[in-house]
Design a protein around this motif. Structure first.
Motif, PDB file in Angstrom:
ATOM      1  N   THR A  74       0.834  -1.202   0.000  1.00 29.50           N
ATOM      2  CA  THR A  74       0.000   0.000   0.000  1.00 29.50           C
ATOM      3  C   THR A  74       0.872   1.257   0.000  1.00 29.50           C
ATOM      4  O   THR A  74       0.574   2.236  -0.699  1.00 29.50           O
ATOM      5  N   ALA A  75       1.967   1.220   0.757  1.00 28.27           N
ATOM      6  CA  ALA A  75       2.876   2.371   0.798  1.00 28.27           C
ATOM      7  C   ALA A  75       3.509   2.633  -0.570  1.00 28.27           C
ATOM      8  O   ALA A  75       3.634   3.788  -0.997  1.00 28.27           O
ATOM      9  N   ASP A  76       3.899   1.578  -1.269  1.00 29.55           N
ATOM     10  CA  ASP A  76       4.479   1.732  -2.613  1.00 29.55           C
ATOM     11  C   ASP A  76       3.483   2.402  -3.557  1.00 29.55           C
ATOM     12  O   ASP A  76       3.853   3.254  -4.374  1.00 29.55           O
ATOM     13  N   GLU A  77       2.216   2.016  -3.421  1.00 25.96           N
ATOM     14  CA  GLU A  77       1.171   2.614  -4.263  1.00 25.96           C
ATOM     15  C   GLU A  77       0.995   4.090  -3.907  1.00 25.96           C
ATOM     16  O   GLU A  77       0.808   4.926  -4.797  1.00 25.96           O
ATOM     17  N   ALA A  78       1.068   4.418  -2.617  1.00 28.12           N
ATOM     18  CA  ALA A  78       0.931   5.813  -2.183  1.00 28.12           C
ATOM     19  C   ALA A  78       2.039   6.681  -2.767  1.00 28.12           C
ATOM     20  O   ALA A  78       1.794   7.792  -3.248  1.00 28.12           O
ATOM     21  N   VAL A  79       3.256   6.160  -2.744  1.00 31.84           N
ATOM     22  CA  VAL A  79       4.394   6.892  -3.332  1.00 31.84           C
ATOM     23  C   VAL A  79       4.181   7.079  -4.824  1.00 31.84           C
ATOM     24  O   VAL A  79       4.396   8.165  -5.381  1.00 31.84           O
ATOM     25  N   LYS A  80       3.736   6.023  -5.482  1.00 31.64           N
ATOM     26  CA  LYS A  80       3.510   6.065  -6.927  1.00 31.64           C
ATOM     27  C   LYS A  80       2.436   7.105  -7.290  1.00 31.64           C
ATOM     28  O   LYS A  80       2.529   7.789  -8.308  1.00 31.64           O
ATOM     29  N   LEU A  81       1.428   7.243  -6.408  1.00 28.32           N
ATOM     30  CA  LEU A  81       0.338   8.184  -6.670  1.00 28.32           C
ATOM     31  C   LEU A  81       0.718   9.625  -6.323  1.00 28.32           C
ATOM     32  O   LEU A  81      -0.014  10.550  -6.652  1.00 28.32           O
ATOM     33  N   GLY A  82       1.842   9.808  -5.632  1.00 37.69           N
ATOM     34  CA  GLY A  82       2.331  11.166  -5.405  1.00 37.69           C
ATOM     35  C   GLY A  82       2.251  11.695  -3.990  1.00 37.69           C
ATOM     36  O   GLY A  82       2.517  12.887  -3.757  1.00 37.69           O
ATOM     37  N   PHE A  83       1.909  10.854  -3.007  1.00 43.14           N
ATOM     38  CA  PHE A  83       1.892  11.328  -1.622  1.00 43.14           C
ATOM     39  C   PHE A  83       3.302  11.737  -1.206  1.00 43.14           C
ATOM     40  O   PHE A  83       4.269  11.040  -1.490  1.00 43.14           O
ATOM     41  N   LYS A  84       3.393  12.872  -0.511  1.00 38.51           N
ATOM     42  CA  LYS A  84       4.701  13.433  -0.158  1.00 38.51           C
ATOM     43  C   LYS A  84       5.301  12.807   1.104  1.00 38.51           C
ATOM     44  O   LYS A  84       6.520  12.703   1.235  1.00 38.51           O
ATOM     45  N   LYS A  85       4.446  12.423   2.056  1.00 40.35           N
ATOM     46  CA  LYS A  85       4.911  11.837   3.318  1.00 40.35           C
ATOM     47  C   LYS A  85       4.207  10.493   3.520  1.00 40.35           C
ATOM     48  O   LYS A  85       3.013  10.467   3.831  1.00 40.35           O
ATOM     49  N   VAL A  86       4.949   9.420   3.328  1.00 41.19           N
ATOM     50  CA  VAL A  86       4.366   8.072   3.399  1.00 41.19           C
ATOM     51  C   VAL A  86       5.099   7.260   4.456  1.00 41.19           C
ATOM     52  O   VAL A  86       6.327   7.191   4.465  1.00 41.19           O
ATOM     53  N   TYR A  87       4.321   6.629   5.343  1.00 41.04           N
ATOM     54  CA  TYR A  87       4.903   5.841   6.427  1.00 41.04           C
ATOM     55  C   TYR A  87       4.183   4.492   6.523  1.00 41.04           C
ATOM     56  O   TYR A  87       2.979   4.404   6.280  1.00 41.04           O
ATOM     57  N   TYR A  88       4.934   3.456   6.913  1.00 44.84           N
ATOM     58  CA  TYR A  88       4.307   2.161   7.194  1.00 44.84           C
ATOM     59  C   TYR A  88       5.151   1.431   8.232  1.00 44.84           C
ATOM     60  O   TYR A  88       6.366   1.634   8.313  1.00 44.84           O
ATOM     61  N   PRO A  89       4.529   0.591   9.059  1.00 42.20           N
ATOM     62  CA  PRO A  89       5.254  -0.086  10.138  1.00 42.20           C
ATOM     63  C   PRO A  89       6.029  -1.300   9.636  1.00 42.20           C
ATOM     64  O   PRO A  89       5.781  -1.797   8.530  1.00 42.20           O
ATOM     65  N   ASN A  90       6.937  -1.786  10.452  1.00 43.02           N
ATOM     66  CA  ASN A  90       7.694  -2.989  10.110  1.00 43.02           C
ATOM     67  C   ASN A  90       6.810  -4.238  10.132  1.00 43.02           C
ATOM     68  O   ASN A  90       7.001  -5.165   9.354  1.00 43.02           O
ATOM     69  N   VAL A  91       5.853  -4.253  11.051  1.00 45.92           N
ATOM     70  CA  VAL A  91       4.889  -5.360  11.132  1.00 45.92           C
ATOM     71  C   VAL A  91       3.571  -4.845  10.581  1.00 45.92           C
ATOM     72  O   VAL A  91       3.049  -3.830  11.053  1.00 45.92           O
ATOM     73  N   PHE A  92       3.036  -5.547   9.587  1.00 43.92           N
ATOM     74  CA  PHE A  92       1.904  -5.014   8.813  1.00 43.92           C
ATOM     75  C   PHE A  92       0.553  -5.298   9.475  1.00 43.92           C
ATOM     76  O   PHE A  92      -0.284  -6.052   8.961  1.00 43.92           O
ATOM     77  N   ILE A  93       0.316  -4.664  10.641  1.00 42.71           N
ATOM     78  CA  ILE A  93      -0.957  -4.811  11.342  1.00 42.71           C
ATOM     79  C   ILE A  93      -1.411  -3.442  11.833  1.00 42.71           C
ATOM     80  O   ILE A  93      -0.608  -2.517  11.975  1.00 42.71           O
ATOM     81  N   ALA A  94      -2.723  -3.326  12.135  1.00 45.77           N
ATOM     82  CA  ALA A  94      -3.302  -2.038  12.499  1.00 45.77           C
ATOM     83  C   ALA A  94      -2.675  -1.452  13.765  1.00 45.77           C
ATOM     84  O   ALA A  94      -2.452  -0.238  13.855  1.00 45.77           O
ATOM     85  N   GLU A  95      -2.388  -2.308  14.778  1.00 43.60           N
ATOM     86  CA  GLU A  95      -1.796  -1.813  16.014  1.00 43.60           C
ATOM     87  C   GLU A  95      -0.481  -1.079  15.746  1.00 43.60           C
ATOM     88  O   GLU A  95      -0.208  -0.024  16.324  1.00 43.60           O
ATOM     89  N   GLU A  96       0.330  -1.662  14.864  1.00 37.54           N
ATOM     90  CA  GLU A  96       1.631  -1.052  14.566  1.00 37.54           C
ATOM     91  C   GLU A  96       1.479   0.231  13.737  1.00 37.54           C
ATOM     92  O   GLU A  96       2.302   1.141  13.837  1.00 37.54           O
ATOM     93  N   MET A  97       0.439   0.283  12.913  1.00 38.15           N
ATOM     94  CA  MET A  97       0.202   1.501  12.140  1.00 38.15           C
ATOM     95  C   MET A  97      -0.168   2.659  13.079  1.00 38.15           C
ATOM     96  O   MET A  97       0.287   3.801  12.892  1.00 38.15           O
ATOM     97  N   VAL A  98      -0.973   2.366  14.101  1.00 39.46           N
ATOM     98  CA  VAL A  98      -1.320   3.393  15.093  1.00 39.46           C
ATOM     99  C   VAL A  98      -0.070   3.832  15.857  1.00 39.46           C
ATOM    100  O   VAL A  98       0.132   5.027  16.109  1.00 39.46           O
ATOM    101  N   GLN A  99       0.797   2.870  16.181  1.00 36.35           N
ATOM    102  CA  GLN A  99       2.048   3.217  16.868  1.00 36.35           C
ATOM    103  C   GLN A  99       2.922   4.119  16.001  1.00 36.35           C
ATOM    104  O   GLN A  99       3.587   5.031  16.490  1.00 36.35           O
ATOM    105  N   GLN A 100       2.876   3.878  14.692  1.00 31.70           N
ATOM    106  CA  GLN A 100       3.637   4.720  13.763  1.00 31.70           C
ATOM    107  C   GLN A 100       3.113   6.161  13.802  1.00 31.70           C
ATOM    108  O   GLN A 100       3.893   7.123  13.772  1.00 31.70           O
ATOM    109  N   LEU A 101       1.798   6.307  13.899  1.00 32.13           N
ATOM    110  CA  LEU A 101       1.191   7.637  14.040  1.00 32.13           C
ATOM    111  C   LEU A 101       1.665   8.308  15.331  1.00 32.13           C
ATOM    112  O   LEU A 101       2.023   9.500  15.330  1.00 32.13           O
TER     113      LEU A 101
END
Length: 252
Positions: free
Chosen positions: A217-244
C-alpha cells in the motif's frame, strides 16, 4: 499530553473491518473520521462452481486476506461443499490465519513477514514440489504469487471469490480535507478511492501525512504522489497506530 490528542485521522476501511482501528485511535487520543471508501461483495462465477466441484484435486489452498477466507467459505456454503481434510492451507499472515481458524482450518504455512513476496520465497524454500495449488483472491489482488507459480511451472488454479467496489459518494472528505492531520490506508484500493473522492483538491490531499498498513500500500501511495508516506515494520493495524504516535511525538 498524548501525541495524538486532538489529531483528526481519516480511516478509509470498510465498516465491517474498521472497528478495531477506530478504537485503537480513540484510545491513543485521536479523533478518527471514518469514511468507508470500499466495500466487498461475493464474486459470481460459473468457473468457481467448476473449481469447487473438484476441490479435492488440490494439494494446497492459498489465502492472502481474511476477505478471501470469508468469501471462499460463502462459496463453499453456496455449493454445499466441505473443505477436504487432506488439503493443506497456506496464509499470508496472522489476521488471515485467525480467519481460517474461525472456519476450523488447520494452517500449515505462514511466512515470517506478511507480504506475498516473502510468502513465495519461504514457501518454495520449504516445499519445492508442492503439487497443485488453488489460489484464492479478490478481483483487485496483485499477481505476485501467480507470477511466481508460473515462473516455477507450478500447477495452479486462480479463484476470484470477492469483488472490491470503490465507493464514489464521499463528499464528507472534501468538507474535512483541510482539517485532516493524517490519513490511513489499508489497501491500494482505498488510496485510489480517496484520490477519486478529493477531485480537484488532489494536490492538497497529497501533502497530508499518509500512513499505510504495509509496504504494498505504501508503494502505491508513493507512486500516486503522496509526499509523506509511512508504514510499520509489522503489517498490522496496532503497529500503524504506533507509527502515528511516533510521528506526532516528533512533529507535534
Amino acid at each position: 499530553m498524548n501525541p495524538l490528542e486532538g489529531k483528526k485521522v481519516l480511516v478509509t476501511r470498510p465498516s465491517s473491518q474498521a472497528g478495531g482501528l477506530l478504537k485503537r485511535l480513540e484510545r491513543a487520543g485521536a479523533s478518527p473520521l471514518h469514511v468507508p471508501l470500499i466495500e466487498f461483495q461475493l464474486h459470481e462465477s460459473k468457473e468457481n462452481e467448476r473449481i469447487l466441484s473438484k476441490l479435492h484435486d488440490f494439494k494446497w489452498v492459498f489465502f492472502t486476506s481474511s476477505n478471501g477466507v470469508k468469501f471462499f467459505f460463502e462459496w463453499l456454503q453456496k455449493m454445499k461443499e466441505n473443505f477436504p481434510a487432506a488439503c493443506q492451507v497456506a496464509v499470508v499472515g496472522e489476521k488471515t490465519k485467525k480467519a481460517a481458524e474461525c472456519y476450523h482450518l488447520l494452517v500449515d504455512f505462514t511466512p515470517s513477514e506478511f507480504q506475498a513476496e516473502k510468502m513465495a520465497e519461504e514457501f518454495f524454500h520449504s516445499y519445492e514440489e508442492p503439487g497443485s495449488i488453488l489460489y484464492v483472491r479478490g478481483n483487485r489482488s496483485r499477481d505476485t504469487l501467480l507470477n511466481e507459480f508460473k515462473n516455477r511451472s507450478i500447477l495452479f488454479q486462480s479463484m476470484t471469490v470477492y469483488d472490491t467496489l470503490l465507493i464514489k459518494e464521499s463528499a464528507i472528505i472534501g468538507k474535512h480535507l483541510n482539517s485532516l492531520d493524517a490519513v490511513t490506508f489499508t489497501s491500494p484500493s482505498t488510496l485510489q478511492a480517496f484520490l477519486h473522492s478529493v477531485g480537484k483538491n488532489r494536490e492538497t490531499a497529497l501533502t497530508i501525512p499518509c500512513f499505510c498498513i504495509g509496504s504494498t500500500t505504501a508503494d502505491e501511495a508513493v507512486k500516486l504522489g503522496f509526499k509523506k508516506v509511512y508504514y510499520p515494520n509489522v503489517f498490522i493495524a496496532e503497529e500503524m497506530v504506533q507509527q502515528l504516535v511516533n510521528y506526532f511525538s516528533k512533529e507535534g
